[in-house]
Write a protein that holds these residues in place. Structure first.
Motif, short mmCIF file in Angstrom:
data_model
loop_
_atom_site.label_atom_id
_atom_site.label_comp_id
_atom_site.label_asym_id
_atom_site.label_seq_id
_atom_site.Cartn_x
_atom_site.Cartn_y
_atom_site.Cartn_z
N ILE A 173 0.84 -1.21 0.00
CA ILE A 173 0.00 0.00 0.00
C ILE A 173 0.87 1.25 0.00
O ILE A 173 0.61 2.21 -0.73
CB ILE A 173 -0.94 0.00 1.22
N GLY A 174 1.91 1.25 0.81
CA GLY A 174 2.80 2.40 0.84
C GLY A 174 3.54 2.58 -0.47
O GLY A 174 3.85 3.71 -0.87
N MET A 175 3.81 1.47 -1.16
CA MET A 175 4.55 1.51 -2.42
C MET A 175 3.69 2.06 -3.55
O MET A 175 4.13 2.91 -4.33
CB MET A 175 5.05 0.10 -2.76
N ILE A 176 2.42 1.60 -3.66
CA ILE A 176 1.60 2.00 -4.80
C ILE A 176 0.58 3.08 -4.44
O ILE A 176 0.00 3.71 -5.33
CB ILE A 176 0.88 0.80 -5.43
N GLY A 177 0.32 3.29 -3.15
CA GLY A 177 -0.64 4.29 -2.71
C GLY A 177 -2.04 3.75 -2.57
O GLY A 177 -2.38 2.68 -3.09
N SER A 178 -2.88 4.49 -1.85
CA SER A 178 -4.25 4.03 -1.57
C SER A 178 -5.13 4.03 -2.81
O SER A 178 -6.22 3.46 -2.79
CB SER A 178 -4.89 4.90 -0.48
N ALA A 179 -4.67 4.67 -3.88
CA ALA A 179 -5.41 4.65 -5.15
C ALA A 179 -4.61 3.94 -6.23
O ALA A 179 -4.98 3.97 -7.40
CB ALA A 179 -5.75 6.07 -5.59
N GLY A 180 -3.54 3.27 -5.84
CA GLY A 180 -2.63 2.68 -6.82
C GLY A 180 -3.19 1.51 -7.59
O GLY A 180 -2.66 1.13 -8.63
N ALA A 181 -4.28 0.92 -7.08
CA ALA A 181 -4.90 -0.21 -7.79
C ALA A 181 -6.38 0.05 -8.05
O ALA A 181 -7.18 -0.88 -8.15
CB ALA A 181 -4.74 -1.49 -6.98
N ASN A 182 -6.74 1.33 -8.16
CA ASN A 182 -8.15 1.68 -8.34
C ASN A 182 -8.81 0.92 -9.48
O ASN A 182 -8.34 0.95 -10.61
CB ASN A 182 -8.30 3.19 -8.58
N TYR A 183 -9.91 0.23 -9.13
CA TYR A 183 -10.75 -0.54 -10.05
C TYR A 183 -9.99 -1.69 -10.71
O TYR A 183 -10.36 -2.16 -11.78
CB TYR A 183 -11.36 0.36 -11.13
N MET A 184 -8.91 -2.16 -10.08
CA MET A 184 -8.11 -3.23 -10.68
C MET A 184 -8.20 -4.52 -9.86
O MET A 184 -8.58 -4.51 -8.70
CB MET A 184 -6.65 -2.80 -10.80
N SER A 185 -7.85 -5.59 -10.51
CA SER A 185 -7.71 -6.88 -9.86
C SER A 185 -6.23 -7.09 -9.52
O SER A 185 -5.36 -6.66 -10.28
CB SER A 185 -8.18 -7.99 -10.81
N ILE A 186 -5.96 -7.70 -8.37
CA ILE A 186 -4.57 -7.98 -7.98
C ILE A 186 -4.40 -9.49 -7.88
O ILE A 186 -5.16 -10.17 -7.18
CB ILE A 186 -4.22 -7.34 -6.62
N GLU A 187 -3.43 -10.01 -8.60
CA GLU A 187 -3.08 -11.44 -8.52
C GLU A 187 -1.75 -11.59 -7.79
O GLU A 187 -0.79 -10.88 -8.10
CB GLU A 187 -2.93 -12.04 -9.92
N TYR A 188 -1.70 -12.53 -6.85
CA TYR A 188 -0.45 -12.83 -6.13
C TYR A 188 0.16 -14.11 -6.68
O TYR A 188 -0.47 -15.17 -6.68
CB TYR A 188 -0.72 -12.94 -4.63
N HIS A 189 1.40 -13.99 -7.16
CA HIS A 189 2.12 -15.08 -7.80
C HIS A 189 3.46 -15.31 -7.07
O HIS A 189 3.83 -14.55 -6.18
CB HIS A 189 2.44 -14.73 -9.26
N GLY A 190 4.18 -16.32 -7.52
CA GLY A 190 5.56 -16.51 -7.12
C GLY A 190 5.78 -17.52 -6.01
O GLY A 190 4.84 -17.93 -5.32
N PRO A 191 7.05 -17.91 -5.81
CA PRO A 191 7.37 -18.94 -4.81
C PRO A 191 7.09 -18.52 -3.38
O PRO A 191 6.94 -19.37 -2.51
CB PRO A 191 8.87 -19.18 -5.05
N GLY A 192 7.03 -17.20 -3.12
CA GLY A 192 6.75 -16.74 -1.76
C GLY A 192 5.34 -17.02 -1.31
O GLY A 192 5.05 -17.08 -0.10
N VAL A 193 4.43 -17.22 -2.27
CA VAL A 193 3.02 -17.44 -1.94
C VAL A 193 2.84 -18.70 -1.11
O VAL A 193 2.00 -18.76 -0.21
CB VAL A 193 2.19 -17.49 -3.24
N LYS A 194 3.62 -19.74 -1.40
CA LYS A 194 3.45 -21.02 -0.70
C LYS A 194 3.77 -20.93 0.78
O LYS A 194 3.41 -21.81 1.57
CB LYS A 194 4.29 -22.11 -1.36
#
Length: 593
Positions: A173-194
């Motif tokens: 949130i601090g990186m992209i801001g409170s409007a940084g993903a406005n009306y978007m979908s966020i997918e979490y990928h990668g080996p860290g997810v497990k």
């Protein structure tokens, strides 16, 4: 179509399309009382598909006054009459935790609460809507969706000791801001997810709302299969899917963080904040009230006492979690340390129940919002942090690092510039030539537009009751001076925060002609459409506006004339234009009946 994102697969259309779909689950909570009234206004009698509904009484549980108690009883009677089987009464838990009993991979879920996105932890497309839209679903069983752009976040590594899912969310949130993903979908990928449990994924998905996102989602992987105890099919993006933006986060690099008053993207490291005196703490809510969170807190507080004069409130996310914590001895540990245990409820977070802080209090909380006045007192300040940070801070009565004393002091590297003056319109009069000028105001949230403490005292189905309180905590002149055909000019991220539709209902009721903003929160955009309020997103117009300019809007031509300049405005898709022309979803549904 080839190489699709998760949301394109679920909605069956390419990015930018408008589609109508029937959700698998329609979630409502205390606002069910208001939704029922709107349903009747639409000509509704029998809910078309009662099996679609999940109703949970949680935001004022148990009711704090007679009116709320009567609303609760009205909901119980409606549930019985309509034969709604998925009903959870006061004390059962918070709706987003209850949803974990029902969400399944690949589902389409909507809810009349902005944090419905929590269910993305279960590989579902889960999105927030408003009350009017929920009433429309009761009558028609389907609603409209815009297929959003998608942000891909790739996680690698593993969270270090003393760093938690809440810290990861605040980092993003601090990186992209409170409007940084406005009306978007966020997918979490990668080996860290497990390395992230379902509880941690729920925390991360929950906070997607604070980035402005439509939803966040995790893959149907082995972690999810362990949770369900069986193989899952689910839905996931194609390897060649097209993304609006991509980020990579190395979990090994993360440090404990906090969101500093009065906005969630005002992020700093705990290192920088150590020693800040505190008077109150809150652990729990839909963000961090699960058994894993309570275990972390109990381990820290075991055999110790919270600081003198400090009030620590703990609210488990559900009755089942409460019972499990009792069986494991966690509750005894928390009580012996000096904590106060509350029932499963949203009240302390929202400011409608127990735990309202006193004037001048600084509160550290595991909840998801720290807007001015969020916990029921605009004269208090709220810091957001992980359960471990809150617990350690409770022992000292000041912000403290959960990693201990001998740590490397590091600052948060992505700090955004945050402008605290954006909280209140201090000019005596912001209205000129029929235009309200809030162009210098960013992040104008729904708590400021209509106080959260009034959300269930005045129902959204009562527009005349809403009117005197419009913008009251933000601009005390607005409610008394706003007139029919006025226009609002606003800055970034207009309408962020809660999904409450009261502001849109009130603005439409007084006859505001249009809101023109640099950017807008997704749910508020939907609320505006559903109330027949035209909301125009056009940065160029806002930047060009000067006080005193008169604005002439021609909806038929799709133009705005300001001074000697003419601006084009986009034409809405046909069905959305029909809703605007009918002055709202209620009238549109009546016309379709």
């Amino acid at each position: 179509m080839l190489n699709l994102t998760f949301v394109e697969k679920i909605l069956g259309a390419e990015c930018g399309s408008i589609v109508f779909k029937k959700p698998d689950i329609v979630l409502t909570h205390d606002n069910t009382a208001s939704i029922q009234k709107t349903f009747y206004k639409m000509g509704g009698e029998k809910i078309l598909d009662p099996n679609q509904l999940l109703v949970v009484l949680d935001h004022n549980a148990p009711p704090t006054n007679a009116k709320l108690a009567n609303d609760y009883q009205a909901v119980r009677e409606m549930v019985a009459k309509q034969r709604i089987e998925k009903f959870y009464d006061s004390g059962c838990g918070i709706c987003h935790q209850i949803m974990s009993n029902h969400a399944k991979p690949g589902m389409l879920i909507v809810g009349s609460d902005s944090h419905t996105c929590t269910a993305g932890a279960f590989n579902a497309l889960a999105v927030g809507i408003d009350r009017t839209e929920a009433a429309g679903l009761w009558k028609r069983s389907e609603t409209w969706f815009r297929v959003p752009e998608t942000i891909k976040v790739t996680l690698k590594g593993k969270l270090p000791k003393g760093v938690y899912a809440k810290d990861l969310s605040l980092w993003i949130i601090g990186m992209i801001g409170s409007a940084g993903a406005n009306y978007m979908s966020i997918e979490y990928h990668g080996p860290g997810v497990k390395h992230l449990s379902i509880s941690e994924r729920m925390t991360i998905a929950n906070l997607a709302s604070e980035m402005g996102a439509k939803n966040a989602v995790f893959p149907p992987d082995e972690v999810l299969e362990r949770y369900y105890g069986e193989k899952v099919k689910g839905v996931w993006a194609d390897s060649g899917a097209k993304y609006y933006r991509e980020y990579e986060v190395d979990l090994n690099d993360l440090i404990p963080l906090a969101a500093v008053p009065h906005h969630v993207d005002n992020v700093k490291s705990i290192c920088e904040l150590q020693g800040k005196k505190l008077q109150q703490g809150l652990i729990g809510t839909c963000t961090n009230g699960r058994i894993e969170d309570l275990k972390i807190v109990a381990d820290i507080l075991d055999g110790k006492k919270i600081a003198d004069g400090f009030q620590l409130l703990i609210t488990p996310a559900s009755k089942d979690i409460y019972l499990e914590a009792i069986d494991e001895g966690i509750i005894s540990t928390l009580l012996q340390a000096g904590a106060t245990l509350l029932g499963p409820s949203c009240g302390p977070c929202l400011g409608t129940g127990q735990g309202i802080p006193a004037d001048g209090f600084s509160v550290i909380s595991t909840a998801n919002r720290n807007f001015l006045g969020r916990m029921g007192n605009k004269n208090a300040s709220i810091y957001l942090a992980s359960p471990a940070t809150v617990a350690v801070s409770a022992l000292k009565g000041e912000i403290s690092d959960p990693r201990g004393e001998e740590i490397e002091v590091r600052t948060y590297p992505f700090r955004k510039l945050y402008n605290s003056k954006n909280q209140i319109a201090r000019d005596d009069n912001r209205k000129h030539s029929g235009v309200w000028d809030y162009s210098d105001i960013d992040n104008l949230n729904t708590d400021q537009m209509f106080s959260g403490s009034l959300t269930y005292e005045i129902l959204s189905s009562d527009p005349e009751g809403i009117r005197p309180y419009l913008f009251k905590d933000f601009d005390e002149n607005f409610a008394s001076k706003v007139e029919e055909n006025d226009i609002l000019i606003a800055g970034e991220n207009f309408g962020c925060g809660s999904s409450r539709e009261h502001p849109a209902v009130g603005l439409a009721h007084v006859g505001v002609k249009a809101v023109i903003a640099k950017s807008v929160n997704r749910i508020f955009y939907r609320s505006a459409i559903n109330q027949g309020l035209l909301l125009i997103v056009n940065r160029e117009i806002v930047d060009a506006y000067c006080r005193g300019y008169k604005l002439d809007i021609d909806f038929q031509k799709g133009t705005i004339l300001m001074g000697d300049k003419e601006f084009n405005i986009p034409v809405l898709p046909d069905k959305l234009k029909q809703i605007i022309d009918c002055k709202g979803l209620v009238n549109w549904i009546l016309s379709e009946t």
